[in-house]
Enzyme design. Structure first.
Site, mmCIF file in Angstrom:
data_model
loop_
_atom_site.group_PDB
_atom_site.id
_atom_site.type_symbol
_atom_site.label_atom_id
_atom_site.label_comp_id
_atom_site.label_asym_id
_atom_site.label_seq_id
_atom_site.Cartn_x
_atom_site.Cartn_y
_atom_site.Cartn_z
ATOM 1 N N SER A 128 0.905 -1.028 -0.254
ATOM 2 C CA SER A 128 0.161 0.245 0.325
ATOM 3 C C SER A 128 1.140 0.706 -0.048
ATOM 4 O O SER A 128 2.017 1.359 0.856
ATOM 5 C CB SER A 128 -0.795 0.050 1.133
ATOM 6 O OG SER A 128 -1.850 1.342 1.151
ATOM 7 N N TYR A 153 -2.784 -0.198 9.909
ATOM 8 C CA TYR A 153 -2.597 -0.550 8.758
ATOM 9 C C TYR A 153 -0.967 -0.821 8.046
ATOM 10 O O TYR A 153 -1.219 -1.195 6.966
ATOM 11 C CB TYR A 153 -3.342 0.196 8.354
ATOM 12 C CG TYR A 153 -4.000 -0.440 6.838
ATOM 13 C CD1 TYR A 153 -4.637 -2.204 6.461
ATOM 14 C CD2 TYR A 153 -3.732 0.017 6.127
ATOM 15 C CE1 TYR A 153 -4.613 -2.089 4.410
ATOM 16 C CE2 TYR A 153 -4.019 0.131 4.065
ATOM 17 C CZ TYR A 153 -4.513 -1.002 3.438
ATOM 18 O OH TYR A 153 -4.484 -1.400 2.312
#
Length: 370
Positions: A128, A153
């Site tokens: 990501s 995350y």
């Protein structure tokens, strides 16, 4: 090739499965259909895949199920693994940290162990843009330092890259990590900004813009994500013979391991993004400007030089075209009816939708040769 796709009923996973089937590959899907968002959307994506590209086996299994994952690899013996399953969301990680440990760390370990026990040609996994964290030097390069994540995350995605490297080094697993930048398009997750914003605009609810709307995001249309992925799939990395341990490059090593940014390389101000959504939906948004939220990064902007070098491709679909396609799907899937100020845009979007195949019954297309 025989390809295992995890997260097969998710947003990116569904598009990936569809493309691989149409390209003639044998696909095994895996998804646990958790309740992070309405599983009915995942079921609808599966119907769309099967109408467009044909049937495929789908296993309803949790990545963190050690025994189940071990059986899956032993029985199916995939040649390639595309690992797209994860617990997503930055703000959700503030309240539900254990979900990220189970899905993104324990789950990824089970994928790596499967690839170790039953060797594969290539492991491609989703990382990501959030790994860039506190780094404010743009555009983000895969050679930049990413040691300062701003959310759990993001930390879990950075951990995935490190875990993959260790397994590449120890067991020779060719592994490629893809840092996705703000993926959007039809069939997207309802916790992502396109659906959240579009629903708020249509329903007349306040649109919450954090950092007072001053964010910039490198939006990347889903088709460009998939095109990049399938071009990299038949290119398992090799060890970099020029890698210098005293001056190490962050995107490669002596192990068969690589990282790529996949982004549009055209960052857009959040306010301009909302302006475009307003025009496509034919309604004005009620904007609520709020402070920067914990875990958010200020801007994202991808340097895709390595992707272009190795695939001769860079994302091409601009935001206006991509959001037009998204709104066409959105108004159909959520059954948005014409209202005052919406009729012209709604009619245009419905006509656009007729040119797409999303969630439309029809003849199954012929598969192309791989």
């Amino acid at each position: 090739m025989k390809v295992l796709v995890t997260g097969a009923a998710g947003f990116i996973g569904a598009y990936c499965v569809r493309r691989l089937l149409l390209d003639g590959h044998e696909v095994i899907g895996l998804d646990n259909f958790n309740a992070y968002y309405d599983p009915a959307l995942k079921e609808a994506r599966l119907r769309w895949i099967r109408r467009e590209a044909g049937d495929f086996p789908l296993l309803r299994l949790d990545l963190a199920d050690d025994d189940g994952m071990a059986r899956l690899f032993a029985e199916q013996r995939p040649e390639v693994v595309v690992h797209l399953a994860a617990q997503a969301g930055v703000r959700y990680s503030l309240e539900h940290p254990h979900s990220y440990v189970q899905s993104n760390l324990v789950g990824f370990l089970n994928v790596l162990e499967g690839c170790r026990r039953h060797p594969v040609r290539h492991l491609v996994y989703a990382s990501s843009s959030s790994v860039y964290g506190a780094n404010q030097r743009t555009p983000y390069s895969v050679r930049d330092n990413v040691d300062h994540p701003l959310s759990l995350y993001a930390a879990s995605k950075k951990a995935n890259e490190l875990m993959a490297h260790s397994y590449s080094h120890l067991f020779g697993i060719p592994a490629t990590g893809l840092r996705f930048f703000t993926v959007y398009g039809p069939w997207g997750r309802p916790d992502m900004s396109p659906i959240q914003f579009a629903q708020a605009i249509v329903e007349g609810r306040p649109l919450r813009l954090f950092n007072h709307g001053r964010h910039r995001r490198d939006f990347t249309y889903i088709d460009d994500i998939i095109e990049s992925l399938v071009r990299l799939l038949p290119q398992p990395p090799r060890g970099n013979p020029h890698w210098d341990a005293e001056n190490p490059q962050a995107d490669s090593s002596r192990a068969p391991w690589r990282l790529y940014n996949i982004g549009g390389s055209r960052p857009v101000a959040l306010t301009d993004y909302v302006d475009l959504l307003e025009r496509l939906l034919g309604r004005k948004a009620r904007r609520e400007l709020l402070p920067l939220q914990p875990g958010d990064v200020l801007d994202t902007y991808a340097d895709t030089a390595e992707l272009q070098r190795d695939t001769d491709f860079q994302p091409r679909i601009d935001l206006e075209e991509g959001l037009t396609r998204f709104v066409a799907w959105f108004t159909d899937y959520y059954k948005i009816t014409p209202a005052e100020g919406l009729t012209t845009a709604y009619t245009h979007n419905k006509q656009t939708f007729e040119g797409l195949s999303h969630e439309r019954p029809g003849p199954q297309p012929q598969r192309t040769e791989p």
